[in-house]
Write an enzyme that holds these catalytic residues in place. Structure first.
Site, PDB file in Angstrom:
ATOM      1  N   CYS A 121      49.478 -45.575  -6.793  1.00 39.00           N
ATOM      2  CA  CYS A 121      49.736 -45.255  -5.383  1.00 39.00           C
ATOM      3  C   CYS A 121      48.411 -45.410  -4.480  1.00 39.00           C
ATOM      4  O   CYS A 121      48.471 -44.522  -3.547  1.00 39.00           O
ATOM      5  CB  CYS A 121      50.365 -43.792  -5.356  1.00 39.00           C
ATOM      6  SG  CYS A 121      49.314 -42.539  -5.918  1.00 39.00           S
ATOM      7  N   CYS A 186      51.428 -51.781 -11.555  1.00 38.18           N
ATOM      8  CA  CYS A 186      50.028 -51.363 -11.437  1.00 38.18           C
ATOM      9  C   CYS A 186      49.300 -51.779 -10.344  1.00 38.18           C
ATOM     10  O   CYS A 186      48.294 -51.627  -9.684  1.00 38.18           O
ATOM     11  CB  CYS A 186      49.173 -51.121 -12.439  1.00 38.18           C
ATOM     12  SG  CYS A 186      48.315 -52.553 -13.189  1.00 38.18           S
ATOM     13  N   CYS A 218      46.306 -49.605 -16.482  1.00 35.44           N
ATOM     14  CA  CYS A 218      47.101 -50.641 -16.612  1.00 35.44           C
ATOM     15  C   CYS A 218      47.811 -50.577 -18.141  1.00 35.44           C
ATOM     16  O   CYS A 218      46.834 -50.367 -19.008  1.00 35.44           O
ATOM     17  CB  CYS A 218      46.536 -51.984 -16.295  1.00 35.44           C
ATOM     18  SG  CYS A 218      47.725 -53.379 -16.610  1.00 35.44           S
ATOM     19  N   ASP A 433      33.782 -29.875 -14.738  1.00 31.96           N
ATOM     20  CA  ASP A 433      32.285 -30.421 -15.125  1.00 31.96           C
ATOM     21  C   ASP A 433      31.255 -29.841 -14.297  1.00 31.96           C
ATOM     22  O   ASP A 433      30.022 -29.972 -14.786  1.00 31.96           O
ATOM     23  CB  ASP A 433      32.270 -31.786 -15.225  1.00 31.96           C
ATOM     24  CG  ASP A 433      33.141 -32.536 -16.278  1.00 31.96           C
ATOM     25  OD1 ASP A 433      33.557 -31.815 -17.234  1.00 31.96           O
ATOM     26  OD2 ASP A 433      33.768 -33.710 -16.015  1.00 31.96           O
ATOM     27  N   LEU A 477      33.965 -20.097   1.308  1.00 32.19           N
ATOM     28  CA  LEU A 477      32.717 -20.650   0.785  1.00 32.19           C
ATOM     29  C   LEU A 477      32.506 -21.802   1.920  1.00 32.19           C
ATOM     30  O   LEU A 477      33.258 -22.519   2.128  1.00 32.19           O
ATOM     31  CB  LEU A 477      32.779 -21.381  -0.648  1.00 32.19           C
ATOM     32  CG  LEU A 477      31.776 -22.167  -1.011  1.00 32.19           C
ATOM     33  CD1 LEU A 477      30.275 -21.300  -1.166  1.00 32.19           C
ATOM     34  CD2 LEU A 477      32.251 -22.737  -2.335  1.00 32.19           C
ATOM     35  N   PHE A 873      58.291 -52.181 -23.468  1.00 28.25           N
ATOM     36  CA  PHE A 873      57.495 -52.033 -24.593  1.00 28.25           C
ATOM     37  C   PHE A 873      58.480 -51.558 -25.811  1.00 28.25           C
ATOM     38  O   PHE A 873      58.013 -50.751 -26.671  1.00 28.25           O
ATOM     39  CB  PHE A 873      56.391 -50.966 -24.653  1.00 28.25           C
ATOM     40  CG  PHE A 873      55.499 -51.410 -23.368  1.00 28.25           C
ATOM     41  CD1 PHE A 873      54.906 -52.640 -23.329  1.00 28.25           C
ATOM     42  CD2 PHE A 873      55.181 -50.468 -22.364  1.00 28.25           C
ATOM     43  CE1 PHE A 873      54.039 -52.937 -22.271  1.00 28.25           C
ATOM     44  CE2 PHE A 873      54.205 -51.023 -21.630  1.00 28.25           C
ATOM     45  CZ  PHE A 873      53.728 -52.132 -21.398  1.00 28.25           C
ATOM     46  N   MET A1113      59.660 -58.220 -18.063  1.00 35.89           N
ATOM     47  CA  MET A1113      59.024 -56.987 -18.101  1.00 35.89           C
ATOM     48  C   MET A1113      57.568 -56.861 -18.050  1.00 35.89           C
ATOM     49  O   MET A1113      56.792 -56.140 -18.434  1.00 35.89           O
ATOM     50  CB  MET A1113      59.494 -56.187 -19.122  1.00 35.89           C
ATOM     51  CG  MET A1113      59.871 -56.799 -20.600  1.00 35.89           C
ATOM     52  SD  MET A1113      60.623 -55.988 -21.752  1.00 35.89           S
ATOM     53  CE  MET A1113      60.931 -57.075 -22.904  1.00 35.89           C
ATOM     54  N   GLY A1154      61.522 -57.422 -29.655  1.00 29.38           N
ATOM     55  CA  GLY A1154      61.233 -58.237 -30.772  1.00 29.38           C
ATOM     56  C   GLY A1154      60.553 -59.520 -30.792  1.00 29.38           C
ATOM     57  O   GLY A1154      60.360 -60.224 -31.449  1.00 29.38           O
ATOM     58  N   GLU A1336      54.456 -59.079 -29.537  1.00 29.64           N
ATOM     59  CA  GLU A1336      54.169 -57.878 -30.464  1.00 29.64           C
ATOM     60  C   GLU A1336      52.946 -57.711 -31.192  1.00 29.64           C
ATOM     61  O   GLU A1336      52.259 -56.954 -31.685  1.00 29.64           O
ATOM     62  CB  GLU A1336      55.064 -57.260 -31.143  1.00 29.64           C
ATOM     63  CG  GLU A1336      56.473 -56.908 -30.438  1.00 29.64           C
ATOM     64  CD  GLU A1336      57.716 -56.890 -31.278  1.00 29.64           C
ATOM     65  OE1 GLU A1336      58.146 -55.567 -31.688  1.00 29.64           O
ATOM     66  OE2 GLU A1336      58.412 -57.691 -31.920  1.00 29.64           O
TER      67      GLU A1336
END
Length: 1403
Positions: A121, A186, A218, A433, A477, A873, A1113, A1154, A1336
């Protein structure tokens, strides 16, 4: 015309305004401002047109701007793609993403996760800073930006960058032509991240480019082609073919290119690219500059349905607001409060947004440090620190350097650009962090409340380790003071995360030591950790105890033990192992110890010994570099017609549309009149009886239309494809957490979700609750049938072998993480019970079948449509059918269109993924490494319903041999029935798991015999025409060729020697290398599963409309089918169009699964085209010099049918499980991969240095698409084998429900050198144009990284005298790597006491 180039030359705002007035009076008028309608009404009836080139914007006149200053506080004013938006009823709960997509119909910006973790996005935000007279462009996640935060800003979406209707931007063009999109979901986010960088740096460095993409995920491409596109914008050359002979820098020897072979390494031509012209970009709207310059800062207030947003203009106003509303949170970037509210864990009726207050944005250098406003973004802080480091002497900037180091990997660019320094501190999150290093460095917080200002050390707010109440609710703050470091002071920061970038830390730390002048005696010491408990924690007692100690090994030993004793913490419910965290804590201190020791030596080499040379490499963290890559494929024959596209690297035909955001996915379809939105209500119990469903509170929620349950299903609610059913709605009991119980339909997605959480379900827990494979074995809980394969005499063979190993390996599951979540739009047609179903699926026919059955109508009333799928997938087969049925039942009951778009959290919870495996094996072999016998049992966690689990088990057995001849073999497959969401098909379909088991015992045999793993592989590899363990004939010639070529191209033995040399010279970092072969069988086991059909129309203007049963796809099937039709009809590809896959044009199509899509549909398309050409042949023969259009016109006039169907019966495949033999596969693909890695033994972190892949895929129809499939599958395989980890609670609830918790590979995870070669002179007689199905096969080769890591760990253990066999499970995460590198620190954590650390620091 005002363009950016002209604008850059202007010296003052007044000049811009004069030019703007002139342009406003010119004939080219700007569009009217878009005034958004009140909530609940449609924003606009027409979609704003993208700006056309040249990229100029006509601003309104000055009087309009002056009037704006007097407008009421309820109006939100901002710009989108150069057009003014006036929102009169801005809802504080509405994010920019939904506003763009639903109100403005700008659907190029995609929903991928909703939590800022995937980058789909991404948009560009532009603001004007009047004090600096500068315009700032930055990328941001639209899913986290409340629209109320956009006052006075300009938003650019992918539509504003370029389109096919106006002008394609160079970023869009190059990303498409470099083959940087596959499913394309993406891609708009990638475009916006790159575009934003180029707006700020027209010639960025490769480091800047890689950093810009750290926040973008991706799942398809493996990132290499995306980065190839990025390289074309970078100022310095990043390879490739820099040698005089045009060969890649990866090539070590000339023999890598066979002079007799006609190979190519160019998948695209840079000559085709249009230049980047910064002067043609949209300028920042002058009207917004006027607003920023002239409009007084006043409080803005926006009232929504449930929430009020208040944005004060001054610090005093803010303090008054905070006094009046002490519980109201302050929101700057919404990266913390937003996700919390979205998850439903908290709700704030009032939110205060202080981003417009100048006092909170101060950046001021003082005599003793740097003061930064609390509202400064982390990116701004990063830049300020970098500038300070360049200006001040090194002695003063150690704190700055440590903070900057943490900032480089904190989130992605999009998060850092909006998240604030103050928000990071005040949220007091354990995973921050920054807080440990800021606290350790004595940073000060400047606080203010009404009538009071004070300064406190940042460490005070973490004094008790849980985040205390040092700061009162009324205080805010204002700024943070980061001090200069002092002479004799050393400061460092550390972190370890599941992924190196854009991932929350497992443990992080900040450490500081100050020595007595001229000595190594500790004067002051600070140690802070994050991730250990609920907030940043200080090892205060440890630090006090160590004052006045010398900085030596004795102090190190004592410090580690004190830290472990002081910071004891309980185990985590989320599955994070405590031992690893503790090991990291002491490992970080040891790393700090080494850094300081080395620094002391640098300053006083006479008195400080420093550290041994072999320890020094660990002082350098792994960095993400722009990868170098090469792709080698066989060129087309010179005799091939230039018009014939087969065998050429053709761009994905939707590539440009992907890059411009014009490619339409299900949720991009325009709203249907009266459309309703659906939200599912799922079970919170793993196994329970449903006592009651209380919907009374839910139906009272605004906008709710109805509640849908199992009792609303007109016909079939349970589908019996085997003994156990697949269920649409749970009726009397639930069998997993995440099972759909009912659904809410409402007038908006937001209302549906708000109501869904109000549905109350009462349960009675049932026993047993089975979650794991071990529990399933204990309760004998399996789906039938169990499968077995056996050949030879296994028991007798075990009696004659010289060695036997027995073991067990666990392989975790994997989430599909397709970027487009499960999506359905069901639209009743209003007569004859017809319904259109638009769905993101791999199998339209099963959708049609299930929806028809659930509604009790014939299949001919259900029209299923699929334009394209944003990744699948294997995850959009049966599950998509159940979800489509949910939507269809709701549409049927309400007689309204219903849209169901699963959130990322629900998608991951409901749909399941790759099957977890446990394999128990026994292997017998001779001392020379020859395997004689294998006895193995494969247990797979099928979940609560059968789905495809038994079939996955069958294929696991059929493919378990991988590349090896095993003379005596017995193996079983058990599909375990558990109370988890049912697992389903996933790329590779069992092979990635069962073959990993095989390769695991191959390496164990190597350990046992003392022979290298590659020798064990070679001696057992299929070598001549022989039979598999299920008696299918096999010719392994290309397997051996792939292995040998990979050996040569990777320079395996040379590099193995170099790895050994590196390991001798480095103690805390080690390298490993592994080469793995692959035999991947192609086939679906039964003929009817591979049948296919196509339909081809030729229109009288000569254009061709093609459709077939395959689904696009990301694998480029439509592109390949048009290549096939182009060759067969002998016309350009531009004449041929593909519209959609639909059950109305091709009935009963098999699933696109497949790897068979191109094989079978290509045959059908070829058949249809040949039928048409046969009809045209008499006409062509009479007029051989005519054109295609002449022939078609003549055919029509002669009443020749210009429409034809094509059909392919399928491959003759079969398997007799009773006999254990058959021909389940049509052919085999072969490959080999060599990977080299480097590990950090102190943290478990690793980096893949290089991967070389050689693949036999026959004659490639499209090398660009095929290589992209290999690379994408390989990187997805890296994810399965090294990082993707699903975590469940003890009650069966999935913890990892989004990109924050579940990490797929990112740009930082791909090999630094990446080579893919397609085996030349290979043909496949069984498939279209001698090609092979490639989708695959490349996945399994990702395990070469797994075994390279194992090789590195073996090197560590061998050096440390740990000779005993060790087991590694998948995924091989940093935690496992660290545990494998056993040392004094891991022993200290396990034993809690014992001998001192002895690490030979003095060398």
């Amino acid at each position: 015309m005002i363009t950016a180039g002209f604008y850059n030359d202007l010296k003052s705002l007044s000049e811009i305004l004069l030019l703007a007035e002139h342009q406003h009076r010119s004939p080219r008028r700007s569009p009217e401002p878009l005034v958004a309608a009140p909530s609940g009404l449609r924003a606009a009836k027409r979609r704003p047109r993208p700006a056309a080139a040249p990229r100029a914007l006509s601003p309104p006149c000055g009087c309009c701007c002056r009037a704006m200053a007097l407008q009421g506080p309820g109006q939100l004013i901002f710009y989108v793609n150069g057009r003014k938006i006036v929102e009169k009823n801005a809802d504080p709960e509405q994010m920019l993403l939904s506003y763009l997509r639903k109100r403005l119909r700008l659907t190029g910006t995609k929903y991928g996760c909703g939590e800022g973790g995937c980058g789909a996005c991404t948009v560009m935000i532009s603001t004007y800073e009047p004090t600096l007279k500068k315009i700032r462009h930055y990328s941001a996640n639209a899913c986290l930006l409340p629209i109320c935060s956009l006052y006075g800003v300009a938003v650019t979406t992918v539509e504003g960058v370029g389109s096919t209707k106006t002008r394609i931007h160079p970023v869009q063009e190059r990303l498409a032509k470099c083959h940087g999109s596959q499913c394309g979901f993406c891609t708009p986010g990638m475009v916006m991240s790159i575009y934003t960088l180029l707006r700020n740096h027209t010639e960025p460095s490769s480091e800047q480019m890689v950093a810009a993409l750290a926040g973008n995920l991706c799942r398809c491409t493996g990132y290499r082609p995306i980065l190839d596109a990025c390289k074309t914008f970078c100022k310095e050359p990043v390879c490739c073919q820099r040698k005089g002979n045009g060969k890649c820098c990866l090539d070590q020897e000339d023999y890598l290119f066979d002079e007799e072979e006609k190979v190519s390494t160019r998948l695209f031509s840079t000559d085709e690219f249009q230049p980047l012209d910064p002067t043609q970009e949209l300028i920042f709207p002058p009207e917004l500059m006027r607003m920023a310059e002239n409009q007084p800062k006043r409080t803005l207030t926006f009232h929504g349905e449930r929430m009020t947003w208040i944005s004060p203009g001054s610090l005093d106003e803010l303090l008054d607001l905070k006094a009046a509303h002490p519980k109201a949170p302050l929101v700057i970037g919404n990266t913390s409060v937003g996700p919390e509210m979205k998850s439903g864990s908290v709700f704030h009726p009032i939110v205060i947004a202080p981003a417009r207050i100048p006092d909170l944005h101060v950046v001021k250098s003082t005599d003793d440090g740097l003061t930064l406003g609390a509202a400064c973004s982390l990116s701004l802080v990063k830049d300020a620190l970098a500038n300070a480091i360049s200006e001040f002497p090194e002695e003063k900037t150690k704190v700055f350097c440590a903070v900057l180091q943490q900032l480089r990997t904190l989130g992605g660019e999009q998060i850092r650009n909006v998240a604030s320094l103050g928000g990071n501190i005040m949220s007091r999150k354990s995973t921050s962090d920054l807080n440990p290093i800021l606290a350790a460095s004595n940073c000060m917080l400047n606080l203010a409340s009404r009538g009071r200002k004070r300064q406190i050390p940042l460490s005070d707010i973490f004094a008790d380790g849980v985040g205390n109440n040092t700061i009162t609710p009324e205080e805010i703050l204002v700024s943070v003071h980061i001090p200069h470091s002092r002479k004799g002071e050393h400061v460092s920061a550390f972190r370890q995360a599941p992924r190196r970038e854009n991932a929350l830390s497992i443990i992080n730390a900040g450490m500081r030591v100050l020595f007595e002048e001229g000595t190594d005696i500790i004067k002051d010491l600070s140690i802070f950790y994050g991730g250990a408990v609920s907030a940043t924690v200080c090892a205060k007692q440890t630090c006090q105890t160590l004052i006045r100690r010398h900085w030596n090994e004795q102090m190190l030993d004592e410090a580690c033990r004190l830290v472990l004793k002081e910071l004891a913490f309980p185990g985590s419910d989320s599955g994070e192992k405590v031992d690893y965290k503790k090991t990291l804590m002491v490992s970080f201190f040891y790393r700090f110890f080494l850094e300081v020791l080395q620094s002391l030596k640098t300053k006083d080499s006479g008195h400080c010994p420093g550290i041994p040379t072999e320890y020094r490499s660990v002082l350098q963290d792994f960095k993400t570099k722009m990868p170098q890559s090469i792709q080698i494929f066989q060129d087309t024959e010179p005799s091939q017609s230039p018009q014939d596209p087969v065998g050429r690297p053709i761009m994905h035909l939707s590539g440009i549309k992907h890059a411009t955001g014009e490619a339409v996915y299900v949720d991009d379809l325009p709203s249907v009149d009266g459309e309703l939105f659906l939200a599912v209500v799922t079970s919170s119990r793993a196994h329970a009886k449903i006592i009651s469903i209380d919907t009374s509170e839910a139906v009272k929620e605004p906008g709710v239309f109805d509640i849908i349950t199992a009792y609303d299903v007109p016909a079939t609610n349970e589908f019996y494809y085997s003994d156990d059913p697949e269920i649409i709605f749970a009726k009397n009991k639930v069998i997993c957490v995440g099972q759909i119980v009912c659904a809410v339909v409402a007038d908006s997605n937001v209302h549906a979700k708000q109501a869904a959480v109000k549905v109350k379900i009462e349960y009675e827990v049932l026993e047993p609750v089975i979650l794991t494979i071990e529990e399933a074995i204990e309760h004998n809980s399996f789906f039938e049938p169990k499968r077995k394969l056996e050949q030879g005499n296994v028991d007798q063979a075990f009696e004659t072998v010289e060695n036997v190993i027995e073991g067990e390996i666990c392989i975790g599951g994997q989430e599909h993480f397709y970027l487009e979540t499960q999506s359905v739009l069901a639209v009743p047609r209003g007569e004859d019970k017809e319904m259109d179903v638009y769905v993101s699926t791999q199998h339209p026919a099963i959708i049609q079948e299930m929806v028809a059955a659930s509604l009790g109508v014939p299949s001919n009333r259900i029209m299923c449509h699929v334009k394209r799928v944003g990744g699948a997938f294997g995850g959009k087969l049966l599950k998509a059918g159940l979800l489509a049925s949910v939507a269809a039942v709701a549409a049927n009951k309400t007689s309204r269109a219903v849209r169901l778009i699963l959130s990322r959290e629900d998608d991951m919870l409901i749909t399941g993924g790759r099957h977890p495996f446990v394999c128990k094996y026994k292997v017998g072999f001779m001392s020379d490494g020859r395997i004689r016998a294998v006895d193995a049992k494969y247990y797979i966690n099928g979940g609560c319903t059968p789905d495809e689990s038994v079939l996955v088990g069958e294929l696991s057995l059929l493919k378990m041999d991988n590349a090896y001849k095993i003379p005596n073999l017995r193996c079983w497959a058990y599909a375990c029935k558990t109370n988890l969401p049912s697992n389903t098909a996933f790329r590779g379909f069992g092979f990635p798991q069962s073959a990993l088991v095989t390769e695991t015992w191959i390496t164990e045999i190597a350990d046992k015999t003392g022979l290298p793993p590659e020798k064990i592989r070679e001696i057992n590899m299929y070598k001549e025409n022989e039979q598999t363990h299920f008696k299918q004939q096999l010719d392994p010639q290309n397997l051996i060729r792939c292995w040998n070529e990979c050996m040569e191209k990777s320079a395996y033995y040379t590099r193995k020697t170099a790895v050994n040399e590196f390991n001798k010279q480095n103690y805390w970092k080690k390298r490993g290398i592994a080469i793995v072969p692959m035999k991947f069988p192609f086939g679906l086991g039964m003929r009817y599963l591979s049948q296919a059909a196509a339909l081809v129309h030729i229109y009288t203007d000569g254009s061709v409309l093609l459709t077939h049963g395959g689904i696009e796809m990301g694998q480029g099937i439509h592109t390949k089918m048009i290549q096939v039709a182009s060759r067969e009809l002998n016309i350009p590809m531009s004449h041929i169009h593909f519209c959609e896959t639909s059950t109305t044009t091709v009935p009963n199509a098999c699933a696109s699964a497949g790897s068979a899509g191109t094989d079978v549909n290509g045959m059908a398309v070829k058949d249809a085209c040949q039928t048409l050409l046969k009809r045209l042949q008499p006409i062509i023969s009479k007029n051989p010099k005519g054109t295609w259009n002449d022939w078609i016109k003549e055919a029509f006039e002669q009443s020749v049918s210009l429409s034809a169907t094509g059909y392919f019966r399928g491959y003759n495949e079969n398997m007799d499980w009773e006999k254990g033999e058959g021909q389940p596969f049509t052919y085999f693909l072969y490959g080999a991969a060599c990977s080299e890695v480097e590990i950090n033994c102190l943290t478990g972190d690793h980096k893949t240095l290089r991967t070389d892949i050689v693949m036999d895929i026959g004659c490639s129809i499209n090398p660009a698409v095929d290589i992209g499939q290999i690379e994408g599958a390989f990187v997805q395989g890296i994810g399965l084998y090294t990082m993707e980890e699903l975590k469940y609670s003890a009650d069966g609830a999935l913890y990892t429900r989004g990109p924050d918790q579940y990490k797929i590979p990112a740009v930082c995870d791909i090999p630094e050198q990446f080579s893919v070669s397609l085996l030349s002179s290979s043909e496949n007689p069984y498939a279209i144009y001698a090609s092979k199905g490639i989708g695959e096969a490349g996945f399994f080769l990702g395990c070469s990284v797994f075994f390279a890591l194992r090789d590195a760990i073996t090197g560590v253990r061998s050096e440390r005298g740990l000779k005993k066999t060790f087991a590694l499970n998948s995924p091989l995460t940093a935690e496992q790597i660290r545990a494998g590198c056993t040392d004094d620190f891991t022993e200290m954590v396990i034993e809690r006491c014992g001998g001192r650390i002895c690490l030979n620091i003095s060398g």
